[in-house]
Design a protein around this motif. Sequence first.
Motif, PDB file in Angstrom:
ATOM      1  N   UNK A  32       0.833  -1.207   0.000  1.00  0.00           N
ATOM      2  CA  UNK A  32       0.000   0.000   0.000  1.00  0.00           C
ATOM      3  C   UNK A  32       0.861   1.248   0.000  1.00  0.00           C
ATOM      4  N   UNK A  33       1.918   1.229   0.790  1.00  0.00           N
ATOM      5  CA  UNK A  33       2.809   2.382   0.842  1.00  0.00           C
ATOM      6  C   UNK A  33       3.548   2.564  -0.474  1.00  0.00           C
ATOM      7  N   UNK A  34       3.894   1.479  -1.139  1.00  0.00           N
ATOM      8  CA  UNK A  34       4.553   1.574  -2.443  1.00  0.00           C
ATOM      9  C   UNK A  34       3.630   2.213  -3.470  1.00  0.00           C
ATOM     10  N   UNK A  35       2.358   1.856  -3.461  1.00  0.00           N
ATOM     11  CA  UNK A  35       1.406   2.473  -4.384  1.00  0.00           C
ATOM     12  C   UNK A  35       1.289   3.966  -4.099  1.00  0.00           C
ATOM     13  N   UNK A  36       1.234   4.320  -2.815  1.00  0.00           N
ATOM     14  CA  UNK A  36       1.181   5.739  -2.451  1.00  0.00           C
ATOM     15  C   UNK A  36       2.455   6.471  -2.865  1.00  0.00           C
ATOM     16  N   UNK A  37       3.596   5.822  -2.705  1.00  0.00           N
ATOM     17  CA  UNK A  37       4.870   6.432  -3.087  1.00  0.00           C
ATOM     18  C   UNK A  37       4.934   6.680  -4.589  1.00  0.00           C
ATOM     19  N   UNK A  38       4.511   5.720  -5.372  1.00  0.00           N
ATOM     20  CA  UNK A  38       4.521   5.885  -6.832  1.00  0.00           C
ATOM     21  C   UNK A  38       3.567   6.997  -7.248  1.00  0.00           C
ATOM     22  N   UNK A  39       2.387   7.041  -6.640  1.00  0.00           N
ATOM     23  CA  UNK A  39       1.431   8.106  -6.929  1.00  0.00           C
ATOM     24  C   UNK A  39       2.006   9.463  -6.544  1.00  0.00           C
ATOM     25  N   UNK A  40       2.667   9.521  -5.405  1.00  0.00           N
ATOM     26  CA  UNK A  40       3.281  10.764  -4.957  1.00  0.00           C
ATOM     27  C   UNK A  40       4.389  11.206  -5.903  1.00  0.00           C
ATOM     28  N   UNK A  41       5.159  10.265  -6.411  1.00  0.00           N
ATOM     29  CA  UNK A  41       6.222  10.613  -7.358  1.00  0.00           C
ATOM     30  C   UNK A  41       5.656  11.139  -8.678  1.00  0.00           C
ATOM     31  N   UNK A  96       7.617  17.124  -2.462  1.00  0.00           N
ATOM     32  CA  UNK A  96       8.905  16.475  -2.189  1.00  0.00           C
ATOM     33  C   UNK A  96       8.914  15.926  -0.765  1.00  0.00           C
ATOM     34  N   UNK A  97       8.441  16.721   0.191  1.00  0.00           N
ATOM     35  CA  UNK A  97       8.408  16.269   1.583  1.00  0.00           C
ATOM     36  C   UNK A  97       7.499  15.061   1.761  1.00  0.00           C
ATOM     37  N   UNK A  98       6.354  15.060   1.101  1.00  0.00           N
ATOM     38  CA  UNK A  98       5.440  13.915   1.180  1.00  0.00           C
ATOM     39  C   UNK A  98       6.097  12.684   0.569  1.00  0.00           C
ATOM     40  N   UNK A  99       6.757  12.848  -0.573  1.00  0.00           N
ATOM     41  CA  UNK A  99       7.420  11.714  -1.222  1.00  0.00           C
ATOM     42  C   UNK A  99       8.544  11.138  -0.361  1.00  0.00           C
TER      43      UNK A  99
END
Length: 120
Positions: A32-41, A96-99
């Motif tokens: 789940x965190x990986x999906x959020x990270x990719x979306x954030x990027x 950037x901070x969120x990512x």
Amino acid sequence: MLIILIKFLLPAILLFYFLQRILDKKDSKSKSTLVLLITSLVFNTALAQNYNHSLIPYPERDGFSVSNWLAYYVFGEDHFGHWNSDLFKTGYQISINVSMTLLVIYIVCLIFERRKISKG
């Protein structure tokens, strides 16, 4: 700038919750965190492009404009007064901070899940 942060966090929390419900329980937090990270990027890239676009002066352009639909989602229809380079820079810095925060959370989730697997 709180509104920009809320526009990032609220959908992220909802997406994380739904992914937790859908994915298997073994390693769902890291997935789940990986999906959020990719979306954030993806958002980070869109906001970077929008910020860079605002720094280049165009004679045919009258003022600032949002250059892509993801940045338009974040900044909206002129809700913050007038669009300007500082607003775009602040939005990009927040992304950037969120990512970076999501990257740290993802690494921590991976470490804890791997330890849990090796113990069990």
